[in-house]
Design a protein around this motif. Sequence first.
Motif, PDB file in Angstrom:
ATOM      1  N   PHE A 106      43.823  43.810  44.162  1.00  0.00           N
ATOM      2  CA  PHE A 106      45.201  44.213  43.527  1.00  0.00           C
ATOM      3  C   PHE A 106      45.668  45.411  44.620  1.00  0.00           C
ATOM      4  O   PHE A 106      46.926  45.370  44.883  1.00  0.00           O
ATOM      5  CB  PHE A 106      45.038  44.829  42.224  1.00  0.00           C
TER       6      PHE A 106
ATOM      7  N   GLN B 282      46.515  44.497  48.141  1.00  0.00           N
ATOM      8  CA  GLN B 282      47.792  43.637  48.348  1.00  0.00           C
ATOM      9  C   GLN B 282      49.010  44.454  48.043  1.00  0.00           C
ATOM     10  O   GLN B 282      50.049  44.345  48.531  1.00  0.00           O
ATOM     11  CB  GLN B 282      47.537  42.443  47.419  1.00  0.00           C
ATOM     12  N   ARG B 283      48.975  45.121  46.885  1.00  0.00           N
ATOM     13  CA  ARG B 283      50.192  45.870  46.428  1.00  0.00           C
ATOM     14  C   ARG B 283      50.702  46.936  47.579  1.00  0.00           C
ATOM     15  O   ARG B 283      51.801  47.090  47.908  1.00  0.00           O
ATOM     16  CB  ARG B 283      49.793  46.738  45.067  1.00  0.00           C
TER      17      ARG B 283
ATOM     18  N   LEU C 101      51.973  44.917  50.450  1.00  0.00           N
ATOM     19  CA  LEU C 101      53.480  44.396  50.090  1.00  0.00           C
ATOM     20  C   LEU C 101      54.628  45.436  49.899  1.00  0.00           C
ATOM     21  O   LEU C 101      55.517  45.244  50.542  1.00  0.00           O
ATOM     22  CB  LEU C 101      53.480  43.714  48.654  1.00  0.00           C
ATOM     23  N   THR C 102      54.072  46.573  49.340  1.00  0.00           N
ATOM     24  CA  THR C 102      55.273  47.575  49.088  1.00  0.00           C
ATOM     25  C   THR C 102      54.650  48.957  49.419  1.00  0.00           C
ATOM     26  O   THR C 102      54.339  49.747  48.369  1.00  0.00           O
ATOM     27  CB  THR C 102      55.914  47.433  47.514  1.00  0.00           C
ATOM     28  N   PRO C 103      54.138  49.392  50.534  1.00  0.00           N
ATOM     29  CA  PRO C 103      53.403  50.472  50.852  1.00  0.00           C
ATOM     30  C   PRO C 103      54.229  51.900  50.235  1.00  0.00           C
ATOM     31  O   PRO C 103      53.419  52.701  49.701  1.00  0.00           O
ATOM     32  CB  PRO C 103      53.269  50.645  52.523  1.00  0.00           C
TER      33      PRO C 103
ATOM     34  N   ARG D 107      56.425  52.191  47.734  1.00  0.00           N
ATOM     35  CA  ARG D 107      56.979  52.316  46.489  1.00  0.00           C
ATOM     36  C   ARG D 107      56.170  53.579  45.791  1.00  0.00           C
ATOM     37  O   ARG D 107      54.963  53.669  46.164  1.00  0.00           O
ATOM     38  CB  ARG D 107      56.741  51.111  45.559  1.00  0.00           C
TER      39      ARG D 107
ATOM     40  N   TRP E   8      44.871  40.908  34.770  1.00  0.00           N
ATOM     41  CA  TRP E   8      45.955  40.316  35.327  1.00  0.00           C
ATOM     42  C   TRP E   8      46.851  39.444  34.068  1.00  0.00           C
ATOM     43  O   TRP E   8      48.014  39.695  34.171  1.00  0.00           O
ATOM     44  CB  TRP E   8      45.423  39.151  36.342  1.00  0.00           C
TER      45      TRP E   8
ATOM     46  N   VAL F  91      49.710  48.795  39.406  1.00  0.00           N
ATOM     47  CA  VAL F  91      49.403  48.198  40.857  1.00  0.00           C
ATOM     48  C   VAL F  91      49.889  46.518  40.721  1.00  0.00           C
ATOM     49  O   VAL F  91      50.225  45.960  41.989  1.00  0.00           O
ATOM     50  CB  VAL F  91      47.936  48.200  41.061  1.00  0.00           C
ATOM     51  N   ILE F  92      49.918  45.784  39.676  1.00  0.00           N
ATOM     52  CA  ILE F  92      50.395  44.604  39.603  1.00  0.00           C
ATOM     53  C   ILE F  92      51.572  44.346  39.786  1.00  0.00           C
ATOM     54  O   ILE F  92      52.129  43.388  40.563  1.00  0.00           O
ATOM     55  CB  ILE F  92      49.767  43.566  38.449  1.00  0.00           C
ATOM     56  N   TYR F  93      52.539  45.001  39.132  1.00  0.00           N
ATOM     57  CA  TYR F  93      53.976  44.959  39.075  1.00  0.00           C
ATOM     58  C   TYR F  93      54.731  45.669  40.205  1.00  0.00           C
ATOM     59  O   TYR F  93      55.716  45.387  40.777  1.00  0.00           O
ATOM     60  CB  TYR F  93      54.759  45.906  37.899  1.00  0.00           C
TER      61      TYR F  93
ATOM     62  N   TRP G 253      51.641  29.601  38.187  1.00  0.00           N
ATOM     63  CA  TRP G 253      51.441  30.874  39.226  1.00  0.00           C
ATOM     64  C   TRP G 253      52.830  31.255  40.100  1.00  0.00           C
ATOM     65  O   TRP G 253      53.086  32.009  40.480  1.00  0.00           O
ATOM     66  CB  TRP G 253      50.261  30.582  39.819  1.00  0.00           C
TER      67      TRP G 253
ATOM     68  N   LEU H 256      57.113  38.602  39.682  1.00  0.00           N
ATOM     69  CA  LEU H 256      56.398  39.795  40.244  1.00  0.00           C
ATOM     70  C   LEU H 256      57.494  40.401  41.361  1.00  0.00           C
ATOM     71  O   LEU H 256      57.448  41.499  41.544  1.00  0.00           O
ATOM     72  CB  LEU H 256      54.908  39.739  40.540  1.00  0.00           C
TER      73      LEU H 256
ATOM     74  N   SER I 263      61.137  40.825  50.366  1.00  0.00           N
ATOM     75  CA  SER I 263      61.142  41.692  49.131  1.00  0.00           C
ATOM     76  C   SER I 263      62.778  42.453  49.046  1.00  0.00           C
ATOM     77  O   SER I 263      63.410  42.889  50.198  1.00  0.00           O
ATOM     78  CB  SER I 263      60.336  42.969  49.120  1.00  0.00           C
TER      79      SER I 263
ATOM     80  N   GLU J  35      63.531  45.556  49.031  1.00  0.00           N
ATOM     81  CA  GLU J  35      63.788  46.791  49.755  1.00  0.00           C
ATOM     82  C   GLU J  35      63.799  46.214  51.338  1.00  0.00           C
ATOM     83  O   GLU J  35      64.024  47.246  52.142  1.00  0.00           O
ATOM     84  CB  GLU J  35      62.657  47.851  49.552  1.00  0.00           C
ATOM     85  N   ASP J  36      63.481  45.230  51.759  1.00  0.00           N
ATOM     86  CA  ASP J  36      63.177  44.874  53.099  1.00  0.00           C
ATOM     87  C   ASP J  36      64.280  43.911  53.617  1.00  0.00           C
ATOM     88  O   ASP J  36      64.142  43.596  54.865  1.00  0.00           O
ATOM     89  CB  ASP J  36      61.702  44.377  53.315  1.00  0.00           C
TER      90      ASP J  36
ATOM     91  N   LYS K 163      56.983  38.748  53.119  1.00  0.00           N
ATOM     92  CA  LYS K 163      55.427  38.794  52.876  1.00  0.00           C
ATOM     93  C   LYS K 163      55.153  37.959  51.795  1.00  0.00           C
ATOM     94  O   LYS K 163      56.089  37.502  50.942  1.00  0.00           O
ATOM     95  CB  LYS K 163      54.994  40.193  52.494  1.00  0.00           C
ATOM     96  N   PRO K 164      53.973  37.539  51.558  1.00  0.00           N
ATOM     97  CA  PRO K 164      53.534  36.570  50.544  1.00  0.00           C
ATOM     98  C   PRO K 164      53.843  37.104  48.951  1.00  0.00           C
ATOM     99  O   PRO K 164      53.981  38.400  48.899  1.00  0.00           O
ATOM    100  CB  PRO K 164      51.937  36.514  50.411  1.00  0.00           C
TER     101      PRO K 164
ATOM    102  N   PHE L 158      52.693  38.194  45.581  1.00  0.00           N
ATOM    103  CA  PHE L 158      51.311  38.955  44.821  1.00  0.00           C
ATOM    104  C   PHE L 158      50.187  37.905  44.768  1.00  0.00           C
ATOM    105  O   PHE L 158      49.397  38.433  45.554  1.00  0.00           O
ATOM    106  CB  PHE L 158      51.701  39.826  43.618  1.00  0.00           C
TER     107      PHE L 158
ATOM    108  N   TYR M  52      55.080  41.108  58.402  1.00  0.00           N
ATOM    109  CA  TYR M  52      56.172  40.220  57.869  1.00  0.00           C
ATOM    110  C   TYR M  52      56.063  38.823  58.596  1.00  0.00           C
ATOM    111  O   TYR M  52      55.968  39.025  59.825  1.00  0.00           O
ATOM    112  CB  TYR M  52      57.407  40.846  58.055  1.00  0.00           C
TER     113      TYR M  52
END
Lengths: 492, 492
Positions: free
Chosen positions: A8, A11-12, A15-17, A19, A175, A212-214, B176, B183, B306, B308-309, B319-320, B322, B383
């Motif tokens: 989690f 990955q988070r 994806l969005t370092p 935030r 999750w 962390v998931i959202y 999924w 998400l 995303s 923001e990007d 990016k993938p 979540f 990316y």
Amino acid sequence: MQVTIPNFLKQRTFLTPHRQAFIFENEVWSFNDMYERVKVLSRKMVTLGVKEGDSIALLLKNRPETVFIIHALQQLRVKAVFLNNKLTASEMVFQLKDSEAKIIIHDIEFEHISKEISNSYPFILIKSQNEIETLIETEINFVDEYRLDDVCSIMYTSGTTGQPKGVLQTYGNHWWSATGAALNLGISKEDIWLCAMPLFHISGISILMRSVIYGMPFYLMEKFNENLVNKLLCSGQVTIMSVVSTMLQKMIASLNNQKYHQRFRCMLLGGDPAPRHLLETCTQKEIPVFQSFGMTETSSQIVTLSPEDSLKKLGSVGKPLFPAQLKIFQEGKENEPSIPGDIMVKGPNVASGYLNRPTANQTSFIDGWFNTGDIGYVDEEGYLYVLDRRSDLIISGGENIYPAEIEAVLLSHPNVEEAGVTGIKDPIWGQKPVAFIVLKNKTSTWEEELVEFCQKTLAKYKIPKEFYKVNQLPRNASNKLIRRNLIRYITE
Amino acid sequence: MQVTIPNFLKQRTFLTPHRQAFIFENEVWSFNDMYERVKVLSRKMVTLGVKEGDSIALLLKNRPETVFIIHALQQLRVKAVFLNNKLTASEMVFQLKDSEAKIIIHDIEFEHISKEISNSYPFILIKSQNEIETLIETEINFVDEYRLDDVCSIMYTSGTTGQPKGVLQTYGNHWWSATGAALNLGISKEDIWLCAMPLFHISGISILMRSVIYGMPFYLMEKFNENLVNKLLCSGQVTIMSVVSTMLQKMIASLNNQKYHQRFRCMLLGGDPAPRHLLETCTQKEIPVFQSFGMTETSSQIVTLSPEDSLKKLGSVGKPLFPAQLKIFQEGKENEPSIPGDIMVKGPNVASGYLNRPTANQTSFIDGWFNTGDIGYVDEEGYLYVLDRRSDLIISGGENIYPAEIEAVLLSHPNVEEAGVTGIKDPIWGQKPVAFIVLKNKTSTWEEELVEFCQKTLAKYKIPKEFYKVNQLPRNASNKLIRRNLIRYITE
């Protein structure tokens, strides 16, 4: 098929370092900041000999270091055993032995109790959070994935009878809880969730998991303080908050004529069944209360009142989250609407069982359904109304009396601050209801007034036969009334 | 642990019966309205002999009845085989045999092709949608739950070489995909998703699935029409839309000076790699484009840029989601950033495999990773940039030429409406790139102008050696350019 999903936090952060991950007092951590701290901590834990599959107990307050340690254990796929800070040393020792925890990590304030534990149970390694900091780091590869069936956290239920039971919460449970909640409440990038519940409680840790998931920040509060909370809610600094009734009551009492900011969109109310007058006050004050029903075994809320129904069905806790189901069960079959019975729930957020409790697992988890131990009914449209804990039920002359119903009436009296009702033995009726009251103002006629007040709305058999004035009610770490302890006021 | 979750439509209708499910022309269906229709249809299907586990082929247009039939099959846990309406009878027969479909349900417009199918494959029952309506109903109990591993839909990939392959999409894959998208994009109760993609395509059916999982209405359009779409987007009647580049190009061309409503929050762009000039135009026009990457095998988008990007990484697909992962693979090992290779993806939204294709399954699905058949690279931050289909790659004198790159340059020329590039045999270089152009205005010097234009930005070996003016490019049912068919303009 065993489902794996990415680690989690890793990955988070990927994806969005940038935030925001969480806010504490005046400090803000981004997911990137947090992950850097967490990686260092994880490497230090490895130096301590911690490895995948171990259990580590945490005796920590709501502080940034606690957030980092929880995530660090997840990086190592180590199970976190959450110790309730209010427990006695001997209660903690029971949980440590049961969970086979190798280590306790504690905050410096819990030095004393940790020593007590050490005296009676010398086989456990005890480290203060500061001592962890001083360790050197061991290089490791962080896990890329979690298996959804792996246990992430162990949390002991207070237990209404007998020894507490360790609930096995998997990564999958967390999750599904987070995504199920999202499908009901929505996900907005404006959201900030206020966490004033202890992180060792499911209502606290589930906020950390949702964050962390959202990819959503949460505002961490060390200790609930109604004035500070009101300030945050009025200024719009947070948009969602998890509360129990007593917290909400305190907030409203100190709110005066202020109003919560329109950005504040959800007061997620769990714990005890909420008194009706509290819900009505919230409606008047335009506070968006979402009543919910959930417990440690369901990894947070499993039944929640939807936005569109919050006014129409005041007093109900709503319908199941999308991935979950609900039925009212009695004597081996499902009850018709409006007939009370055992509340049974099912869903991928429901824990797979208790640790080391084959008998309890057999009686509580039946064909994928979990018997919550609560009594309630559904109306014709399927909305759930929770009456009480099965174990708190008072049976008087063959009639079922639900303490929560009596308490709600008492709480609507202007002179009642808090109220708790339980049953005591009675030679004629089997049991009789008695009430314990925290008064706002001591008057000489308070008891007569309450009896008279009850007579207006309650059937005679439901009216408490004795009233006791007390200074406070017994509550657990998450402020839930422990009715079975009320009796101690009389017997001790 | 085999996860079950509630029957999507039944649960959604139970939870939020009065929310809008979908809109078609001037009609609106609530989930309750829809479920009532679906139950009737399901009971009629049972009369027809349809039962759990069967496969039923659908040859239907984007209409309300199609939505009902798709849901009806899910009520019966019957697999839907989605036939692309543009296929020939013999192509359809291949898919019918391969999927062992028992029945075709077709719209009245496809009477003729259905007869053709019947002639060459008399073993299948053919029913028009109207004939289904005339059946009597058989009482049944509707399923309460879906097993996430059960196959929900079978969709044939157009296939770059050889026979099309039936992708097995499970209920879990759709679940999924929907929650992973949520998400990233968020879930708002204001959302209405415009479905102008065919429902037989993953980009269409995934909107229907999100609708029932989120409790969100979608606006169904029988056939993409840029003027109507622009009207909906400008008035704010829809908030999200799925498109491919050619649709977006047409929309922009007819938009003139209007602007999309601020409620319109997401233009989800999939399909071919998008030409840079198109993305730049969207930025100028403040159209919130979210580039994405996905395919039938990933049950819709798996990589998305995303919010923001979206400006910072123009041209990347992001990016993938979540729950998903991505790697660039070449000769058995993962490539460093910026080195192109095979795009491999993993996640619970990825189909478990192809029907009856053990060899393809072995080569495409490796240790849980799916080889997409596309070539791309990731930058230092992870990316993804998609270059092209592996099978469309032109190798000329040992150099890799990506048709999409050349097409993007050609499309940025003011006189080019559409462009397609492919490789043809060359005795010296092995292959050489040739271009097929739909011109805006026929001029006598168009070819010289394009060569000159290419020389400004492209290395010599990349410049097409031949140019052909054509009236239209070969596209599949979802408007994707089929490069392998370009060659027919020369050979036929």
